[in-house]
Write a protein that holds these residues in place. Sequence first.
Motif, PDB file in Angstrom:
ATOM      1  N   ILE A   1       0.871  -1.181   0.000  1.00 28.73           N
ATOM      2  CA  ILE A   1       0.000   0.000   0.000  1.00 28.73           C
ATOM      3  C   ILE A   1       0.906   1.228   0.000  1.00 28.73           C
ATOM      4  N   PRO A   2       0.645   2.197  -0.903  1.00 32.36           N
ATOM      5  CA  PRO A   2       1.549   3.343  -0.997  1.00 32.36           C
ATOM      6  C   PRO A   2       1.437   4.298   0.190  1.00 32.36           C
ATOM      7  N   ALA A   3       2.474   5.117   0.325  1.00 38.92           N
ATOM      8  CA  ALA A   3       2.514   6.129   1.387  1.00 38.92           C
ATOM      9  C   ALA A   3       1.356   7.108   1.232  1.00 38.92           C
ATOM     10  N   TRP A   4       0.890   7.684   2.371  1.00 38.54           N
ATOM     11  CA  TRP A   4      -0.267   8.565   2.350  1.00 38.54           C
ATOM     12  C   TRP A   4       0.110  10.011   1.999  1.00 38.54           C
ATOM     13  N   VAL A   5       1.357  10.362   2.195  1.00 39.30           N
ATOM     14  CA  VAL A   5       1.781  11.745   1.961  1.00 39.30           C
ATOM     15  C   VAL A   5       2.626  11.775   0.690  1.00 39.30           C
ATOM     16  N   ASP A   6       2.356  12.745  -0.185  1.00 44.59           N
ATOM     17  CA  ASP A   6       3.102  12.816  -1.449  1.00 44.59           C
ATOM     18  C   ASP A   6       4.582  13.073  -1.211  1.00 44.59           C
ATOM     19  N   GLU A   7       5.387  12.622  -2.151  1.00 43.93           N
ATOM     20  CA  GLU A   7       6.805  13.003  -2.185  1.00 43.93           C
ATOM     21  C   GLU A   7       6.898  14.508  -2.431  1.00 43.93           C
ATOM     22  N   PRO A   8       7.932  15.160  -1.950  1.00 47.22           N
ATOM     23  CA  PRO A   8       8.114  16.572  -2.288  1.00 47.22           C
ATOM     24  C   PRO A   8       8.202  16.760  -3.808  1.00 47.22           C
ATOM     25  N   GLU A   9       7.703  17.896  -4.263  1.00 49.14           N
ATOM     26  CA  GLU A   9       7.755  18.229  -5.685  1.00 49.14           C
ATOM     27  C   GLU A   9       9.003  19.079  -5.930  1.00 49.14           C
ATOM     28  N   VAL A  10       9.806  18.653  -6.904  1.00 46.47           N
ATOM     29  CA  VAL A  10      11.087  19.323  -7.143  1.00 46.47           C
ATOM     30  C   VAL A  10      11.037  20.054  -8.477  1.00 46.47           C
ATOM     31  N   ARG A  11      11.211  21.374  -8.448  1.00 48.87           N
ATOM     32  CA  ARG A  11      11.325  22.179  -9.666  1.00 48.87           C
ATOM     33  C   ARG A  11      12.690  22.855  -9.665  1.00 48.87           C
ATOM     34  N   PRO A  12      13.089  23.455 -10.781  1.00 47.93           N
ATOM     35  CA  PRO A  12      14.463  23.998 -10.820  1.00 47.93           C
ATOM     36  C   PRO A  12      14.712  25.051  -9.748  1.00 47.93           C
ATOM     37  N   ASP A  13      13.678  25.834  -9.409  1.00 46.91           N
ATOM     38  CA  ASP A  13      13.904  26.935  -8.481  1.00 46.91           C
ATOM     39  C   ASP A  13      13.188  26.759  -7.141  1.00 46.91           C
ATOM     40  N   ALA A  14      12.615  25.573  -6.901  1.00 49.33           N
ATOM     41  CA  ALA A  14      11.889  25.390  -5.635  1.00 49.33           C
ATOM     42  C   ALA A  14      11.618  23.916  -5.361  1.00 49.33           C
ATOM     43  N   VAL A  15      11.584  23.567  -4.107  1.00 44.41           N
ATOM     44  CA  VAL A  15      11.170  22.226  -3.674  1.00 44.41           C
ATOM     45  C   VAL A  15      10.014  22.422  -2.696  1.00 44.41           C
ATOM     46  N   SER A  16       8.875  21.747  -2.979  1.00 37.88           N
ATOM     47  CA  SER A  16       7.683  21.930  -2.142  1.00 37.88           C
ATOM     48  C   SER A  16       7.330  20.620  -1.457  1.00 37.88           C
ATOM     49  N   GLY A  17       7.200  20.660  -0.149  1.00 39.01           N
ATOM     50  CA  GLY A  17       6.859  19.454   0.606  1.00 39.01           C
ATOM     51  C   GLY A  17       5.848  19.753   1.685  1.00 39.01           C
ATOM     52  N   SER A  18       5.889  18.948   2.748  1.00 44.92           N
ATOM     53  CA  SER A  18       4.910  19.044   3.831  1.00 44.92           C
ATOM     54  C   SER A  18       5.624  18.986   5.181  1.00 44.92           C
ATOM     55  N   VAL A  19       5.006  19.606   6.177  1.00 41.30           N
ATOM     56  CA  VAL A  19       5.435  19.382   7.551  1.00 41.30           C
ATOM     57  C   VAL A  19       4.953  17.989   7.955  1.00 41.30           C
ATOM     58  N   MET A  20       5.898  17.093   8.278  1.00 41.16           N
ATOM     59  CA  MET A  20       5.540  15.713   8.628  1.00 41.16           C
ATOM     60  C   MET A  20       5.180  15.585  10.095  1.00 41.16           C
ATOM     61  N   THR A  21       5.834  16.386  10.939  1.00 40.24           N
ATOM     62  CA  THR A  21       5.616  16.250  12.383  1.00 40.24           C
ATOM     63  C   THR A  21       6.168  17.485  13.077  1.00 40.24           C
ATOM     64  N   VAL A  22       5.751  17.657  14.321  1.00 41.46           N
ATOM     65  CA  VAL A  22       6.223  18.749  15.173  1.00 41.46           C
ATOM     66  C   VAL A  22       6.832  18.090  16.403  1.00 41.46           C
ATOM     67  N   ASP A  23       8.065  18.453  16.747  1.00 41.28           N
ATOM     68  CA  ASP A  23       8.668  17.785  17.905  1.00 41.28           C
ATOM     69  C   ASP A  23       8.266  18.481  19.207  1.00 41.28           C
ATOM     70  N   GLY A  24       8.800  17.999  20.324  1.00 39.58           N
ATOM     71  CA  GLY A  24       8.406  18.508  21.629  1.00 39.58           C
ATOM     72  C   GLY A  24       8.792  19.960  21.875  1.00 39.58           C
ATOM     73  N   PHE A  25       9.713  20.487  21.090  1.00 40.14           N
ATOM     74  CA  PHE A  25      10.098  21.893  21.200  1.00 40.14           C
ATOM     75  C   PHE A  25       9.237  22.794  20.310  1.00 40.14           C
ATOM     76  N   GLY A  26       8.380  22.197  19.500  1.00 42.18           N
ATOM     77  CA  GLY A  26       7.592  22.977  18.551  1.00 42.18           C
ATOM     78  C   GLY A  26       8.304  23.198  17.233  1.00 42.18           C
ATOM     79  N   ASN A  27       9.396  22.495  16.981  1.00 44.03           N
ATOM     80  CA  ASN A  27      10.077  22.603  15.690  1.00 44.03           C
ATOM     81  C   ASN A  27       9.263  21.883  14.610  1.00 44.03           C
ATOM     82  N   LEU A  28       9.161  22.500  13.436  1.00 40.06           N
ATOM     83  CA  LEU A  28       8.436  21.916  12.305  1.00 40.06           C
ATOM     84  C   LEU A  28       9.398  21.077  11.483  1.00 40.06           C
ATOM     85  N   ILE A  29       9.127  19.794  11.360  1.00 40.64           N
ATOM     86  CA  ILE A  29      10.034  18.891  10.667  1.00 40.64           C
ATOM     87  C   ILE A  29       9.369  18.458   9.369  1.00 40.64           C
ATOM     88  N   SER A  30      10.037  18.731   8.235  1.00 44.27           N
ATOM     89  CA  SER A  30       9.436  18.493   6.916  1.00 44.27           C
ATOM     90  C   SER A  30       9.931  17.188   6.309  1.00 44.27           C
TER      91      SER A  30
END
Lengths: 266, 266, 266
Positions: free
Chosen positions: A163-192
């Motif tokens: 069964i495939p992953a539920w979250v898309d792979e990041p999209e890679v273009r020449p001038d930008a990479v677009s992804g998602s915040v996967m989780t937030v750690d106990g300090f409130g850091n956003l981890i992509s």
Amino acid sequence: MQPSGVITITTDFGHKGPFVGVMKGVILQRYRDAQVVDLTHEIPAQWPPEAGFWVRRSYRYFPPGTVHVAIVDPGVGTERDILIIEHDHHYFMAPDNGLLGRMLDHADGALIFRLDFSALERLNIPVPSNTFHGRDIFAPIAAELAAGTTTPVAIGIATDTWIPAWVDEPEVRPDAVSGSVMTVDGFGNLISNIDAHLLESLSQPVVQVAGRKIPLLTTYGNVKPGEYLALVNSFGVVEVALAESNAAEGLGVGRGAPISVVAKET
Amino acid sequence: MQPSGVITITTDFGHKGPFVGVMKGVILQRYRDAQVVDLTHEIPAQWPPEAGFWVRRSYRYFPPGTVHVAIVDPGVGTERDILIIEHDHHYFMAPDNGLLGRMLDHADGALIFRLDFSALERLNIPVPSNTFHGRDIFAPIAAELAAGTTTPVAIGIATDTWIPAWVDEPEVRPDAVSGSVMTVDGFGNLISNIDAHLLESLSQPVVQVAGRKIPLLTTYGNVKPGEYLALVNSFGVVEVALAESNAAEGLGVGRGAPISVVAKET
Amino acid sequence: MQPSGVITITTDFGHKGPFVGVMKGVILQRYRDAQVVDLTHEIPAQWPPEAGFWVRRSYRYFPPGTVHVAIVDPGVGTERDILIIEHDHHYFMAPDNGLLGRMLDHADGALIFRLDFSALERLNIPVPSNTFHGRDIFAPIAAELAAGTTTPVAIGIATDTWIPAWVDEPEVRPDAVSGSVMTVDGFGNLISNIDAHLLESLSQPVVQVAGRKIPLLTTYGNVKPGEYLALVNSFGVVEVALAESNAAEGLGVGRGAPISVVAKET
């Protein structure tokens, strides 16, 4: 593969109730000298992608021959399969519900099996309950794998689908990479889910999240307390932090939020 | 010193994410039979004094030769040093940021070292990340110390200075001792930094906190449910409780609040 | 009885502070190779029945010869006794405050002892504090039992009385069984004290809670996300769930709520 005798457990069970504890009990019934390590039990309820993300990013810090059990399992007791995988000198077990999908996409040479439920009887595993396969199936099999008394091929049927992953792979273009915040750690850091190697072609990258541009630096101490920064974190992905404070609260975003890295001039 | 093979870990990482788990993985990579014990991972984020308080008050309950690792580390990746200490038949490791300052003030005869970062290569420790020294430096060194395969003197440079503790020592006057609430436990009990031996000269001591006078008794059962009491707790410091309820909520105070013990007549 | 070397700990201490950690330290001082497993430390403060419920329902998943320590102890430091029990090839230790009352009601053939406090000196256990018997009494004795260096009969006085359980047994009538919600797990599932075998005489049983009738099915996947269901859970008691969501929040009820199972026609 020589088992290390180490087992990690990742779940969404939390710490209320004896659910993780009885899994360890069942492991010790079969293998008294197992080393069992909690990876985390605070995966958001019923959200396999975060479990898969952390298992994939963490396993290499354990001894080769470790068994990694991950259980976020809304389909427990229904027809869903259980995957048993040998990859990069580690074993992995999880429901086939997308949890390990992203890891498998990148796991060249992995040996992938579906648990043959008829193997339970051969291993003297009692008939499982309908609602707690962590205790009744995953724990005893993990113990046998960790003790070296069984192997994936002995209890599984080879497969090359999952069964495939539920979250898309990041999209890679020449001038930008677009992804998602996967989780937030106990300090409130956003981890992509944006892996550092995806940034290689970007000149002077800047991170965009919650309508803000945030500089990409090397560590938290590079800015003054109260300032935002982004960095490639110790697991190799882009992270956004608020020095000595909580970025998730400060920015008002969390798991699932879009995040991108762009070349500075765009 | 003969190592016990036991390692304790104290952090502000919380239980979200695999951060403590991967530290244990790295330990087990180097020392499969380590006994790793979590002291607590719920130190308030970025607040070293509470970690130091608990390590200092707890270490003696572990076997001699135990390695105590404490990581509350806002300066990770900057120039801050790492201290490795041999004291009272135990090893201690922490960032040099005041975390162990109060213990060192009272640690006559302690052997104190700053980690020589060039020792990492000799121990085959890979180049560390900038943001997770718990996993990349503390864990492998703790494993080597616990296994007896290195010693503080082999990897450190002797020192007799350290960053001082962040919280003042209690002020002792003939008729009163004034200190601070260091932490609040899971029951809502207020735990101060006022050590029992500071009370010896006070006649009929009474505790003052949040504008209230509270009697100093011996155990929670000495009052009726719903009444306040103070006592010298099992770690040797003054504590304020609300029998079968939550003193922090009842009094509306918490960490950092002033607390004193006064002679009854004042 | 041959000890397994495994010790479980169940408390209401939570994860703030080093309370569980120092108990493990004391265990390791006496028995370096103990396997210590946390059952849960999130029992509601001062509420022994939930601890007893989970110990009773969980112990059989550990190796025979395991020592189960349960501490929810509002009377610590007062005259209350400590029970040490040998039952069904396991050891149990708890304050005599009703925690193990329900298990003992059903424990035919159990050997039940009250700790003889004079035994502490014989085991070289220092004079205990008034407020932390978990560390000062339970931990060292559990270590000695688990190591096989003492036995209940050597340190206890036989008894056949105990403080009764705080929660009533379910009431069984020909057409209905009425019990209580004992606890809510991390998913928000309501877990009752109604044992499956009490339902045998009911035809087409339906669960009633919070003014609703809920069908009794076999697993969470039997309904669509967002629908309520009841089932006999993996610990053998009736549970109410909201598929892929939180039943406690959805129904607005929690611990202590009345719950019944009725024959369909009533």
